[in-house]
Design a protein around this motif. Sequence first.
Motif, mmCIF file in Angstrom:
data_model
loop_
_atom_site.group_PDB
_atom_site.id
_atom_site.type_symbol
_atom_site.label_atom_id
_atom_site.label_comp_id
_atom_site.label_asym_id
_atom_site.label_seq_id
_atom_site.Cartn_x
_atom_site.Cartn_y
_atom_site.Cartn_z
ATOM 1 N N PRO A 119 0.790 -1.238 0.000
ATOM 2 C CA PRO A 119 0.000 0.000 0.000
ATOM 3 C C PRO A 119 0.818 1.283 0.000
ATOM 4 C CG PRO A 119 -1.015 -1.610 1.443
ATOM 5 C CD PRO A 119 0.291 -2.201 1.001
ATOM 6 N N ASP A 120 1.989 1.287 0.653
ATOM 7 C CA ASP A 120 2.783 2.511 0.692
ATOM 8 C C ASP A 120 3.666 2.694 -0.538
ATOM 9 O OD1 ASP A 120 4.516 0.442 1.307
ATOM 10 O OD2 ASP A 120 5.396 1.404 3.073
ATOM 11 N N VAL A 121 3.585 1.765 -1.501
ATOM 12 C CA VAL A 121 4.338 1.880 -2.758
ATOM 13 C C VAL A 121 3.404 2.138 -3.937
ATOM 14 C CG1 VAL A 121 5.972 0.733 -4.333
ATOM 15 C CG2 VAL A 121 6.168 0.410 -1.841
ATOM 16 N N GLY A 122 2.227 1.500 -3.955
ATOM 17 C CA GLY A 122 1.221 1.851 -4.949
ATOM 18 C C GLY A 122 0.940 0.791 -5.968
ATOM 19 N N THR A 123 1.255 1.086 -7.232
ATOM 20 C CA THR A 123 0.847 0.225 -8.348
ATOM 21 C C THR A 123 1.964 0.140 -9.378
ATOM 22 O OG1 THR A 123 -0.160 2.139 -9.454
ATOM 23 C CG2 THR A 123 -1.602 0.785 -8.068
ATOM 24 N N ALA A 124 1.789 -0.767 -10.322
ATOM 25 C CA ALA A 124 2.798 -1.002 -11.354
ATOM 26 C C ALA A 124 2.698 0.032 -12.470
ATOM 27 C CB ALA A 124 2.634 -2.408 -11.931
ATOM 28 N N ARG A 125 3.801 0.216 -13.156
ATOM 29 C CA ARG A 125 3.859 1.141 -14.285
ATOM 30 C C ARG A 125 3.107 0.564 -15.480
ATOM 31 N NH1 ARG A 125 10.135 1.609 -15.324
ATOM 32 N NH2 ARG A 125 9.465 3.002 -17.016
ATOM 33 N N CYS A 126 2.748 1.455 -16.416
ATOM 34 C CA CYS A 126 1.940 1.043 -17.571
ATOM 35 C C CYS A 126 2.525 1.534 -18.899
ATOM 36 C CB CYS A 126 0.519 1.586 -17.435
ATOM 37 S SG CYS A 126 -0.355 1.004 -15.976
ATOM 38 N N ASP A 127 3.798 1.920 -18.909
ATOM 39 C CA ASP A 127 4.367 2.553 -20.103
ATOM 40 C C ASP A 127 5.194 1.607 -20.963
ATOM 41 O OD1 ASP A 127 6.229 2.423 -17.999
ATOM 42 O OD2 ASP A 127 7.392 4.094 -18.799
ATOM 43 N N PHE A 128 5.180 0.313 -20.674
ATOM 44 C CA PHE A 128 5.819 -0.641 -21.569
ATOM 45 C C PHE A 128 4.919 -0.859 -22.788
ATOM 46 C CE2 PHE A 128 7.760 -2.800 -17.578
ATOM 47 C CZ PHE A 128 8.747 -1.829 -17.524
ATOM 48 N N PRO A 129 5.474 -1.391 -23.888
ATOM 49 C CA PRO A 129 4.630 -1.643 -25.066
ATOM 50 C C PRO A 129 3.399 -2.477 -24.714
ATOM 51 C CG PRO A 129 6.939 -1.887 -25.665
ATOM 52 C CD PRO A 129 6.896 -1.701 -24.157
ATOM 53 N N GLY A 130 2.227 -1.967 -25.073
ATOM 54 C CA GLY A 130 0.983 -2.659 -24.788
ATOM 55 C C GLY A 130 0.396 -2.356 -23.423
ATOM 56 N N GLY A 131 1.099 -1.576 -22.597
ATOM 57 C CA GLY A 131 0.567 -1.216 -21.287
ATOM 58 C C GLY A 131 -0.562 -0.208 -21.412
ATOM 59 N N ASP A 132 -1.440 -0.156 -20.396
ATOM 60 C CA ASP A 132 -2.604 0.727 -20.455
ATOM 61 C C ASP A 132 -3.075 1.000 -19.031
ATOM 62 O OD1 ASP A 132 -5.550 1.357 -20.501
ATOM 63 O OD2 ASP A 132 -5.207 1.277 -22.658
ATOM 64 N N ALA A 133 -2.966 2.263 -18.605
ATOM 65 C CA ALA A 133 -3.305 2.616 -17.229
ATOM 66 C C ALA A 133 -4.783 2.401 -16.936
ATOM 67 C CB ALA A 133 -2.913 4.061 -16.954
ATOM 68 N N ARG A 134 -5.636 2.645 -17.911
ATOM 69 C CA ARG A 134 -7.064 2.466 -17.695
ATOM 70 C C ARG A 134 -7.377 0.975 -17.493
ATOM 71 N NH1 ARG A 134 -10.549 6.427 -17.896
ATOM 72 N NH2 ARG A 134 -9.054 7.770 -18.969
ATOM 73 N N GLN A 135 -6.745 0.137 -18.288
ATOM 74 C CA GLN A 135 -6.913 -1.304 -18.090
ATOM 75 C C GLN A 135 -6.405 -1.728 -16.719
ATOM 76 O OE1 GLN A 135 -4.987 -3.529 -21.248
ATOM 77 N NE2 GLN A 135 -6.971 -4.111 -22.085
ATOM 78 N N LEU A 136 -5.266 -1.179 -16.310
ATOM 79 C CA LEU A 136 -4.711 -1.579 -15.019
ATOM 80 C C LEU A 136 -5.666 -1.215 -13.884
ATOM 81 C CD1 LEU A 136 -2.421 -2.803 -13.384
ATOM 82 C CD2 LEU A 136 -1.405 -0.520 -13.225
ATOM 83 N N TYR A 137 -6.241 -0.029 -13.935
ATOM 84 C CA TYR A 137 -7.200 0.366 -12.892
ATOM 85 C C TYR A 137 -8.336 -0.649 -12.814
ATOM 86 C CZ TYR A 137 -10.543 3.195 -10.237
ATOM 87 O OH TYR A 137 -11.434 3.647 -9.295
#
Length: 287
Positions: free
Chosen positions: A168-186
């Motif tokens: 919880p104090d670190v958060g979430t994974a990055r989404c900027d690799f090829p094919g990544g998508d922040a909206r999908q991750l949420y």
Amino acid sequence: MPAIIQAFFDPVTATVTYVVHEDAPGGACAIIDSVLDYDPKSGRTSTAGADRVIEYVRQHGLRTDWLLETHAHADHLSAAPYLQKQLGGVIAIGGAIRAVQGVFKRIFNLEPGFALDGSQFGRLFADGETFRIGALEATAIHVPGHTPADMAYLVGDAAFVGDTLFMPDVGTARCDFPGGDARQLYRSIRRLLDLPAVTRLYMCHDYPPAGREARWQTTVAEQRQANIHVRDGISEDEFVAMRTRRDATLGMPTLILPAIQVNIRAGHFPPAEDNGVRYLKIPVDTL
């Protein structure tokens, strides 16, 4: 039957490998997200970390049914082929690995014979597919966003979430690799956080803030209450804006170039060339 879970933390790559097994002599086990030691300066590999896992499995008389990957990692090389040779088991990942293979075959200009059908793996899981670790029932959950192929594995009241959530104090994974998508991750994360509040969540990595030792186990309730990026009350649009800003400040992982080439092959290195040496490529001005 409750699962027994043993974690192995690799401080070099901040990766946690798990052995999940039955509580019975000679019981079945699955090994999740194994690590092959790799020195990027010399290009040499070693197996000290994987050998610790092998020692545990043998000491407990376990039968290895599965070598599970949550995704094609960019921060470490998989030791799955080495573990398979020593212990047996089926190397498995989500079926969307085929999309990741297609992207990186172009980036690395891989050999014409490199297959884009995931056949390097022994099993490709579909979303919601169930499988067994001996008497333990497990479910594969497709959680894209960090990459298109991320999977989580639910075993009883324990979920192994790969690169979706961190502590919880670190958060979430990055989404900027090829094919990544922040909206999908949420949306993937909210799916995990819809599991019962007492569900234990096991991270693939921990990058602890100063003053805190590495930890990798939390609960759905703790994440919903305290995750700095995606706790309850943070909207999808707020998350996407934050994740996009943050990702723009991040450098590439040290091992992304060797790791991806190996991990899309289920942990195998490229074929040796005519001098008997295996080579990894470094694409210039591409990523």
